[in-house]
Design a protein around this motif. Sequence first.
Motif, PDB file in Angstrom:
ATOM      1  N   PRO A 122       0.933  -1.334  -0.121  1.00 38.28           N
ATOM      2  CA  PRO A 122       0.001  -0.075   0.001  1.00 38.28           C
ATOM      3  C   PRO A 122       0.916   1.267  -0.070  1.00 38.28           C
ATOM      4  N   ASP A 123       0.074   2.302  -0.343  1.00 34.55           N
ATOM      5  CA  ASP A 123       0.940   3.710  -0.608  1.00 34.55           C
ATOM      6  C   ASP A 123       1.506   4.083   1.118  1.00 34.55           C
ATOM      7  N   GLY A 124       0.632   3.788   1.927  1.00 33.89           N
ATOM      8  CA  GLY A 124       0.937   4.139   3.279  1.00 33.89           C
ATOM      9  C   GLY A 124       0.467   3.220   4.121  1.00 33.89           C
ATOM     10  N   LEU A 125       0.881   2.930   5.339  1.00 35.19           N
ATOM     11  CA  LEU A 125       0.340   2.437   6.561  1.00 35.19           C
ATOM     12  C   LEU A 125       0.321   3.517   7.692  1.00 35.19           C
ATOM     13  N   PHE A 126      -0.589   3.553   8.689  1.00 40.00           N
ATOM     14  CA  PHE A 126      -0.381   4.568   9.700  1.00 40.00           C
ATOM     15  C   PHE A 126      -0.084   3.801  11.144  1.00 40.00           C
ATOM     16  N   ARG A 127       0.853   4.048  11.808  1.00 37.59           N
ATOM     17  CA  ARG A 127       1.065   3.477  12.918  1.00 37.59           C
ATOM     18  C   ARG A 127       0.584   4.138  14.194  1.00 37.59           C
ATOM     19  N   ILE A 128      -0.569   3.355  14.819  1.00 38.85           N
ATOM     20  CA  ILE A 128      -1.499   3.861  15.694  1.00 38.85           C
ATOM     21  C   ILE A 128      -1.623   2.902  16.892  1.00 38.85           C
ATOM     22  N   ASN A 129      -1.706   3.151  18.029  1.00 33.04           N
ATOM     23  CA  ASN A 129      -1.928   2.287  19.181  1.00 33.04           C
ATOM     24  C   ASN A 129      -0.657   1.066  18.874  1.00 33.04           C
ATOM     25  N   LYS A 130       0.480   1.330  18.679  1.00 36.01           N
ATOM     26  CA  LYS A 130       1.473   0.235  18.409  1.00 36.01           C
ATOM     27  C   LYS A 130       1.271  -0.706  17.214  1.00 36.01           C
ATOM     28  N   LYS A 131       0.194  -0.356  16.274  1.00 34.57           N
ATOM     29  CA  LYS A 131      -0.135  -1.286  15.261  1.00 34.57           C
ATOM     30  C   LYS A 131      -0.076  -0.384  14.006  1.00 34.57           C
ATOM     31  N   ASN A 132       0.338  -1.211  12.866  1.00 34.75           N
ATOM     32  CA  ASN A 132       0.163  -0.525  11.447  1.00 34.75           C
ATOM     33  C   ASN A 132      -1.277  -0.680  11.039  1.00 34.75           C
ATOM     34  N   HIS A 133      -1.928   0.257  10.610  1.00 31.28           N
ATOM     35  CA  HIS A 133      -3.184   0.351  10.056  1.00 31.28           C
ATOM     36  C   HIS A 133      -3.265   0.774   8.513  1.00 31.28           C
ATOM     37  N   THR A 134      -4.333   0.289   7.830  1.00 34.68           N
ATOM     38  CA  THR A 134      -4.398   0.974   6.420  1.00 34.68           C
ATOM     39  C   THR A 134      -5.220   2.156   6.584  1.00 34.68           C
ATOM     40  N   TYR A 135      -5.304   2.944   5.427  1.00 37.00           N
ATOM     41  CA  TYR A 135      -6.139   4.101   5.526  1.00 37.00           C
ATOM     42  C   TYR A 135      -7.583   3.793   5.899  1.00 37.00           C
ATOM     43  N   LYS A 136      -8.073   2.841   5.159  1.00 45.80           N
ATOM     44  CA  LYS A 136      -9.529   2.468   5.314  1.00 45.80           C
ATOM     45  C   LYS A 136      -9.757   1.970   7.043  1.00 45.80           C
ATOM     46  N   ASN A 137      -8.758   1.438   7.521  1.00 47.19           N
ATOM     47  CA  ASN A 137      -9.154   0.882   8.912  1.00 47.19           C
ATOM     48  C   ASN A 137      -8.973   2.128   9.910  1.00 47.19           C
ATOM     49  N   ILE A 138      -8.388   3.113   9.676  1.00 48.20           N
ATOM     50  CA  ILE A 138      -8.358   4.285  10.705  1.00 48.20           C
ATOM     51  C   ILE A 138      -9.683   4.997  10.901  1.00 48.20           C
ATOM     52  N   PHE A 139     -10.507   4.805  10.166  1.00 51.06           N
ATOM     53  CA  PHE A 139     -11.773   5.375  10.314  1.00 51.06           C
ATOM     54  C   PHE A 139     -12.513   4.414  11.518  1.00 51.06           C
ATOM     55  N   ASN A 140     -12.094   3.004  11.562  1.00 52.13           N
ATOM     56  CA  ASN A 140     -12.535   2.281  12.684  1.00 52.13           C
ATOM     57  C   ASN A 140     -12.082   2.605  14.054  1.00 52.13           C
ATOM     58  N   LEU A 141     -10.911   3.458  14.090  1.00 55.81           N
ATOM     59  CA  LEU A 141     -10.320   3.830  15.448  1.00 55.81           C
ATOM     60  C   LEU A 141     -11.138   4.764  16.329  1.00 55.81           C
ATOM     61  N   VAL A 142     -12.012   5.451  15.624  1.00 56.01           N
ATOM     62  CA  VAL A 142     -12.638   6.639  16.386  1.00 56.01           C
ATOM     63  C   VAL A 142     -13.937   6.367  16.745  1.00 56.01           C
ATOM     64  N   GLY A 143     -14.731   7.054  17.594  1.00 57.15           N
ATOM     65  CA  GLY A 143     -16.125   6.765  17.840  1.00 57.15           C
ATOM     66  C   GLY A 143     -17.113   7.080  16.545  1.00 57.15           C
ATOM     67  N   LEU A 144     -18.296   6.856  16.534  1.00 57.25           N
ATOM     68  CA  LEU A 144     -19.372   6.888  15.599  1.00 57.25           C
ATOM     69  C   LEU A 144     -19.246   8.366  15.051  1.00 57.25           C
ATOM     70  N   LYS A 145     -19.320   8.973  15.832  1.00 55.04           N
ATOM     71  CA  LYS A 145     -19.775  10.544  15.508  1.00 55.04           C
ATOM     72  C   LYS A 145     -18.307  11.093  14.804  1.00 55.04           C
ATOM     73  N   ASP A 146     -17.222  10.654  15.221  1.00 50.10           N
ATOM     74  CA  ASP A 146     -16.003  11.169  14.376  1.00 50.10           C
ATOM     75  C   ASP A 146     -15.818  10.376  13.200  1.00 50.10           C
ATOM     76  N   LYS A 147     -16.218   9.196  13.111  1.00 46.18           N
ATOM     77  CA  LYS A 147     -16.089   8.313  12.103  1.00 46.18           C
ATOM     78  C   LYS A 147     -17.020   8.895  10.900  1.00 46.18           C
ATOM     79  N   ILE A 148     -18.289   9.384  11.316  1.00 39.09           N
ATOM     80  CA  ILE A 148     -18.974   9.886  10.487  1.00 39.09           C
ATOM     81  C   ILE A 148     -18.413  11.234   9.753  1.00 39.09           C
ATOM     82  N   LYS A 149     -18.133  12.095  10.714  1.00 48.61           N
ATOM     83  CA  LYS A 149     -17.234  13.353  10.321  1.00 48.61           C
ATOM     84  C   LYS A 149     -16.307  13.151   9.511  1.00 48.61           C
ATOM     85  N   GLY A 150     -15.394  12.145   9.613  1.00 48.15           N
ATOM     86  CA  GLY A 150     -14.123  11.770   8.997  1.00 48.15           C
ATOM     87  C   GLY A 150     -14.520  11.326   7.777  1.00 48.15           C
TER      88      GLY A 150
END
Length: 401
Positions: free
Chosen positions: A82-110
């Motif tokens: 992939p173009d990029g992975l994101f290191r969050i909470n000591k794990k590497n996440h894909t771009y799509k997956n980072i939307f699942n790391l926030v609460g519902l409200k922030d997910k919709i906003k994001g």
Amino acid sequence: MKIGIVGAGLGGLLAGALLSKENEVVIYEKLPIVGGRFTNIGYKGYQLTTGALHMIPHGANGYLAQLLKKAGCNIYIENSNPDGLFRINKKNHTYKNIFNLVGLKDKIKGLKMAANLKIGNVDKNISFGEFLEDIPLALDIGNSFTGWALSLNAYDTPMEEILKIAQNYYKFGGPGIPIGGCKGVIDELVRVIKNNNGKIITNYNVKRIEIDDNKGYINPEENEEEFDIIISNLSPKLTENLSNMKIIKEKVPIPSKGIKVSIGCREKLIEHNGVLFTPESERINGLNCPSNVDKNLAKEGYNLIMVHATQIKDNVKNEIDRVLSDIDNLFGENNIKDYEILHIQSYRDEIPVNHASNGTDLNPVVNNRFYLVGDGVKGKGGIEVEGVALSVLNAIEYINK
Ligand code: FAD
């Protein structure tokens, strides 16, 4: 036409390779080597660099790749996947997956933010930081992206630039790494220029550029050559200081500063060939492993890891200490104890990451005899060497008018 080019960085060489097909081209370079901030330095079996992280922002399909092809260069650029992975909470996440790391409200906003960015439905007059600040994680991710790609904080990045970058991303795709790294590109440009009978003169310090109504002159006191056109690959500020032309008028280019650390490591910290963004690190914005594409960039059996950080505060030593502490944490999280810091470089003043940070670039045309190319005159939304390629494209379009 006879064209004189001052500086053999990527901008000067790319312009030289394209123009030497139909014109007589002479390139003057101050250093014994060519490539400027985009070439390799061999060290302990690794191919480190004078500047860049061996990456081409829009890979095999972007502006640079297209112009290299047009010039006749044979370069293989492997697109990141992939173009990029994101290191969050000591794990590497894909771009799509980072939307699942926030609460519902922030997910919709994001998701709404991402959709608006894609269709360009955003206020162009704000900064990227202002656009993202409603969601703290989005702001951290935005900062790691602008820090890695532009060496800027998100609040210093104009939204107008981000919109154009997003458009280019959807058109051309994400980054890639050329075989041979930066020098793979530079060697091919030199080959093409020489094939076209262009001249590259190294160890030649240009101290003066004179432009009059009929001709242009480079170091006129010692050099009798007369040029129809002169192209400067130096920063707008240095070009103005050396020439009889006013270059910086109402808009002042602001350089972007950065720190780079090159690391050798036997274990694989990064498995993929794209960027690992580090939004939670205190200073570092991300890292890559170019030897995942071309193993010759590292010592046999080892990996080359390149870390980049925007320089936020003025005390360079303190900033480097914080970068090293981030690196220590990151390797520690991965239980890698055995790594070697090969090289620490800081970039600012006359050798910055970019001579003009995105949004502060000048126009490449001074007049019909005098042009600029390079990262002080990048085209809109041009990330790093894609912006350098755009500057060359823009200058050549005017020259051919
Ligand atoms: P330069 O490379 O600076 O070329 C100018 C040339 O002019 C030099 O060769 C210089 O020696 C010569 N010169 C100067 N003064 C004189 C004189 N008086 N007479 C004759 N010659 C002279 N970009 C990417 O796309 N991908 C990346 O991964 C990336 N990472 C980066 C990481 C870092 C840490 C840095 C510093 C930069 C990075 N960049 C990256 C940016 C990229 O390296 C630059 O934008 C690009 O190389 C600039 O090319 P240029 O031709 O504009 O200038």
